[in-house]
Design an enzyme around this catalytic site. Sequence first.
Site, short mmCIF file in Angstrom:
data_model
loop_
_atom_site.label_atom_id
_atom_site.label_comp_id
_atom_site.label_asym_id
_atom_site.label_seq_id
_atom_site.Cartn_x
_atom_site.Cartn_y
_atom_site.Cartn_z
CB VAL A 45 -0.88 0.02 1.25
CG1 VAL A 45 -1.61 1.37 1.37
CG2 VAL A 45 -1.87 -1.14 1.25
CB VAL A 46 -0.69 3.57 -2.34
CG1 VAL A 46 -1.52 4.06 -1.14
CG2 VAL A 46 0.43 4.57 -2.63
CB VAL B 291 4.32 4.88 -3.77
CG1 VAL B 291 5.55 5.16 -2.91
CG2 VAL B 291 3.89 6.15 -4.51
CB CYS B 292 4.34 0.88 -0.95
SG CYS B 292 4.15 2.48 -0.11
CB VAL B 293 3.25 -2.30 -5.18
CG1 VAL B 293 3.41 -3.54 -6.05
CG2 VAL B 293 2.42 -2.61 -3.94
#
Lengths: 210, 210, 210, 210, 210, 210, 210, 210
Positions: free
Chosen positions: F115-116, F119-121
């Site tokens: 999440v989100v 960005v984080c993935v």
Amino acid sequence: MTMSKTYKRLDKDQAAVLLVDHQTGLLSLVRDIDPDKFKNNVLALADLARYFKLPTILTTSFEDGPNGPLVPELKATFPDAPFIPRPGQINAWDNEDFVKAIKATGKKQLIIAGVVTEVCVAFPALSALAEGFDVFVVTDASGTFNEITRHSAWDRMSAAGAQLMTWFGVACELHRDWRNDVEGLGTLFANHIPDYRNLMTSYSMLALKK
Amino acid sequence: MTMSKTYKRLDKDQAAVLLVDHQTGLLSLVRDIDPDKFKNNVLALADLARYFKLPTILTTSFEDGPNGPLVPELKATFPDAPFIPRPGQINAWDNEDFVKAIKATGKKQLIIAGVVTEVCVAFPALSALAEGFDVFVVTDASGTFNEITRHSAWDRMSAAGAQLMTWFGVACELHRDWRNDVEGLGTLFANHIPDYRNLMTSYSMLALKK
Amino acid sequence: MTMSKTYKRLDKDQAAVLLVDHQTGLLSLVRDIDPDKFKNNVLALADLARYFKLPTILTTSFEDGPNGPLVPELKATFPDAPFIPRPGQINAWDNEDFVKAIKATGKKQLIIAGVVTEVCVAFPALSALAEGFDVFVVTDASGTFNEITRHSAWDRMSAAGAQLMTWFGVACELHRDWRNDVEGLGTLFANHIPDYRNLMTSYSMLALKK
Amino acid sequence: MTMSKTYKRLDKDQAAVLLVDHQTGLLSLVRDIDPDKFKNNVLALADLARYFKLPTILTTSFEDGPNGPLVPELKATFPDAPFIPRPGQINAWDNEDFVKAIKATGKKQLIIAGVVTEVCVAFPALSALAEGFDVFVVTDASGTFNEITRHSAWDRMSAAGAQLMTWFGVACELHRDWRNDVEGLGTLFANHIPDYRNLMTSYSMLALKK
Amino acid sequence: MTMSKTYKRLDKDQAAVLLVDHQTGLLSLVRDIDPDKFKNNVLALADLARYFKLPTILTTSFEDGPNGPLVPELKATFPDAPFIPRPGQINAWDNEDFVKAIKATGKKQLIIAGVVTEVCVAFPALSALAEGFDVFVVTDASGTFNEITRHSAWDRMSAAGAQLMTWFGVACELHRDWRNDVEGLGTLFANHIPDYRNLMTSYSMLALKK
Amino acid sequence: MTMSKTYKRLDKDQAAVLLVDHQTGLLSLVRDIDPDKFKNNVLALADLARYFKLPTILTTSFEDGPNGPLVPELKATFPDAPFIPRPGQINAWDNEDFVKAIKATGKKQLIIAGVVTEVCVAFPALSALAEGFDVFVVTDASGTFNEITRHSAWDRMSAAGAQLMTWFGVACELHRDWRNDVEGLGTLFANHIPDYRNLMTSYSMLALKK
Amino acid sequence: MTMSKTYKRLDKDQAAVLLVDHQTGLLSLVRDIDPDKFKNNVLALADLARYFKLPTILTTSFEDGPNGPLVPELKATFPDAPFIPRPGQINAWDNEDFVKAIKATGKKQLIIAGVVTEVCVAFPALSALAEGFDVFVVTDASGTFNEITRHSAWDRMSAAGAQLMTWFGVACELHRDWRNDVEGLGTLFANHIPDYRNLMTSYSMLALKK
Amino acid sequence: MTMSKTYKRLDKDQAAVLLVDHQTGLLSLVRDIDPDKFKNNVLALADLARYFKLPTILTTSFEDGPNGPLVPELKATFPDAPFIPRPGQINAWDNEDFVKAIKATGKKQLIIAGVVTEVCVAFPALSALAEGFDVFVVTDASGTFNEITRHSAWDRMSAAGAQLMTWFGVACELHRDWRNDVEGLGTLFANHIPDYRNLMTSYSMLALKK
């Protein structure tokens, strides 16, 4: 204190079915329900009318013109039903033969479906309510241009006292008790609800294995 | 001048819960709510019924056939509740044992949920209203084929005087005041509202640090 | 017993049309209907008003400012209609000239459409109902910000007794019988319903070949 | 004959605003309106309340816990408004201070918005209606879990006599006539309706050039 | 300069059809396509496979368990087709008999559909591509849990070189020219596209009248 | 000639799982998947990681601040997993400990969710691809603000060579053959797919009766 | 290093337009775009083709049968264009006259639209790409059964190298510079984009006042 | 073996921002994103450009006509930025001053947003890619007529090598590490993400109490 309401309940001895303008041309105007689903709903309503032996009345508007003929499957399902091709009246209730045919059934509960909802369904529904009939609109066997049109028509009919139902609810309310005929109702459902047919198939296979 | 309306308000001493036909086969027919969410809503309603110690009545239709057995979690939540497997009546209110069980509770407010909305919920709701009960339909713990079916059923029930609520509103209206039991209600919400659980987790972490 | 309802039916000798604030600037606020479709619906309503020779009244709010001028097509369709540019009243019914123009028509059935629905349509609709007029809102020729706004406005107007219709239903209810003028109504539909025009084109080609 | 309805019309001398539980934690539960839009709607309602100098009452539930504090912008907009942090009552109307504050305003028209719709808005709305107040729910400044919850809550409130409005309609109905203050209302709209601001900017540029 | 691409075109002499896990239990998992429509699409694909006499291979996973038996209509349509009930392999391509059956057809173009898309379709599609087959996924006869799942699966297959088609496109690309058999293809379409059937019915009625 | 593609297939001996920033505060930002469903998907991914004994790495961003702590269920599922609270790096791959932990597993297939999404993935996915890892994004256990954000992120990752999958597909591709453990996989599915649980319950009841 | 891509840019001296099977019967199959909008898009594409004097080729399939005749407006817009009624070929590219007509234009950029997208557009698009043409699909002037069909067709064409555009983008890319003809392009937009017409009307009114 | 891809990563020392045609008139054409949200996204992109001190270039088309002036907030945010009012070129890249301004920045990464997506964004994006720039399209700060237009434009740009991002992803990728400036980035997010602001407000209140 609560004012209790009478439950206006469908009764197979009191009900007649009116199918208004399900014509092959007009069906191209129906865009608030997918065509596969809509076809299925209309035929399901026809099948239940026949199954419950409800007097059924068919009417159309200008079959010879661009509106096109009545969907052949409906004609085939009700070969002996009163069929009133209207010479011009938009509200079927303005056609004397149509109203006469309804009154000849002696029924006070009218189950109505048609194309398009805000005209071919709403107009006779409002007329029938004004004459004291109980009106049950089969919303999923009635189609129209879009959701704005649909919800406007529903609101108008509901405000006038019509009850909004769907073919499945109509079948269940008429049948009352599965014990009246498990196989008959089961077949009706299996023919028109793929999920239900799947349940029955899975069940049968297992039952066979016992 | 405004005609004031009585606020028909849920009262935990006046209310009973009716869970109609939440069966594993029938649940495959529910397509107006996503299965994850629907399962959560039904279990939330069950949990609140138990939390508020509301008399709860379970009924099913043909558990031995394709409709499938009652969802096991409901059975487990209410091991001692009246359980009425109907031999054939589609409208649960047509089953004498069911109505007897309801009347035995002495409650006048009926909270109803079931599958499918336009039949298993609407039929007993309309019957109960006709007998003078106050009816509260838990819309998000009741499922059906699609949005046309849902909105038709809601309109029919609302027009007859039923009140449309959701499990969260039912819980809040029954509880009245957080001070009656902050932890109990908080747990109920945390178990069934992920966003609420997250708020509580964030809060607890910070509180711990103080 | 069923309490029968009067069918409040549009009658071309009893009806007038009110077009409220269809201005080029305000139209950019309409986002609950696609612009192609909305433009078509508004012009269809205008065309039917002219076709049925219904007295039509135009009104606008601040044409000189950002709201922009009346859509030119409407002006062109009704060159001689009363046109009331309001100096400031938001509810057109608060403008004496507007109400006078309506009363001068001697009609008791008011067909209303405008931008935006919850203000320019709802306010005069509620005012007209309070003075005993029958009000028919043309939902698909009225636009607003979004679906929340739309449904709130519909609910408010419906609860007050307005009937929700669409331009197609209005045309059909006014016409009553195709035999009054097959070609005229057919042209109206062909000009505003592409599917209908297609049906007519297909039909004509085949008819020509005979 | 048509039974005419009274038009329950908002009057800036008769109206008060109730803002219920717009708290930073609870806002994460609102998923039936996008957060950008919802924030805008709530602040628009606050701005209009201040603009029309409507008595406004703020209330919250458990600001110290996970529900979080009142949205700071609301606090800042109404620094002197009665602010009732409820010690536990879920229905704000069950809190004596809240009802006292309302009655102290002497107003009979209550404009209500809050989070979540089916509880924090519906419960006090139903209570107020039962005591004879006219209730105007600001649907787009009230948020909840999803559309099922929203429509159930709307139906319950509407059936009880509440009128569903949106902030824009409220502002227009209160203002009555642009001439009361063109710039003030224009600024309110420009600040909360990007499309309207764009119209005004385009217009101003052209006007400047003259 | 443009690098021209080879048009990988379906050829009825080069193509075989793989129907993977259309089982009555698994079908209850399909929620990205309405059941009426999905059933129709699957049967349309089966009918076209038979119509074009394409070698067709059926496979299932655990028919004896909760997954349920193969949809009976498929079994009935292909009574003599290779039918490979897999003892456990999730990717049908991991089953030697399945691959052998495919290779026995001698075809290099594989038309694949199944339930659920991201597993029963995507896995053998990716395996087949890795072995040099041309793969055509029939997207509308393949179903899965939701749109996230569907689009993820489509992206994965498309990136690997699979071509996404629908049953109608497959039929048209295989048939090449209506003159090969107007009636046969027309019947296939009429049986599975209600709109097309309506066009044909309208046309026939008019043609009859000449 | 067709250029055959390698099937980049998940292998339980080659794969590791990265769970990035599933924190209670950040979860309130996720609005492209319903919270009930999203919670279920994330926990399903966690359960399958544990079931297949895949090395799993947890990381968070600023647990002490508004982002909130890691969802407790994830912490509980992987009590011994490397847990890297990042001191500030937004792209987890910029954190040396995180990359070291990944390389310590010796796996070349990375299954990522977080999440989100954009960005984080996406950031660590793109970094991992640049270093030659095979990347499998679990789209339904990754959430973000809205569909525009989601589809932009999917497009960027897919164009860079990441494969888009969902938790169910990941489980199936890792398991390969039901015979490896029917009960284990069945339990995983029953715990996270209500429809599948219903199928199993219906089946068991019937099997018991034999 | 970035591998730069050639910008395949539409050039009015290099482009031809292919309009495939916009027939009155087939249009009833188009359900992925609303009919009002679709009609507008198709006519906009026709108008821009004429405006830019692009060679345009019309083709139809079985005008005498249920597919119906070419939409009359297209015929009227291009009275002298090559018109190829195909005797049976489904892929227009399989018709020699059609390909000859294209090659006779000497253009290498083909702008294609038609009904239905996955057949009448995709097949000739793929054929043209295989022969080295640059292909520009006008997605909003091409219609089909539903979104699954549309997205499958888009994916197939895009993967093969076709560029997806809409009529507005095509017009803008062809025009290059407003100064080439402000009024002409403005009229084209005003005739097919209601919002743009409104902007122009508002602007003109203000300009007039100066 | 996997062919590793270079991660084309935004770098604040390599990036410039191009804002194309965010004009008050043209904004009324944007209907694929709600106006509240779109306004927020555009201003968020502007704020981040200023925050990261990225060279930013503004351009417009015909500010004096119906397209309207540049949104004033953008002008105010970048008082000293190069501002190129194009005399007629539709593709901003065809304007020499615009390209010169870009090249004068010395940056190779171009972040582009504009109205409408398929023209004002796609054309310069494709031109820039053809000249070897890295292009990052900010999809949620770019708007257009509808979803068909949007997805066609995305597909065309993505196929040509543009990367689709959103303003939030752009900000995160540029910032790299929260430690570079926690407060600055936090403020940017709080100003444009209501949910994030709520998290921060809840957190601050609790922190204050310690």
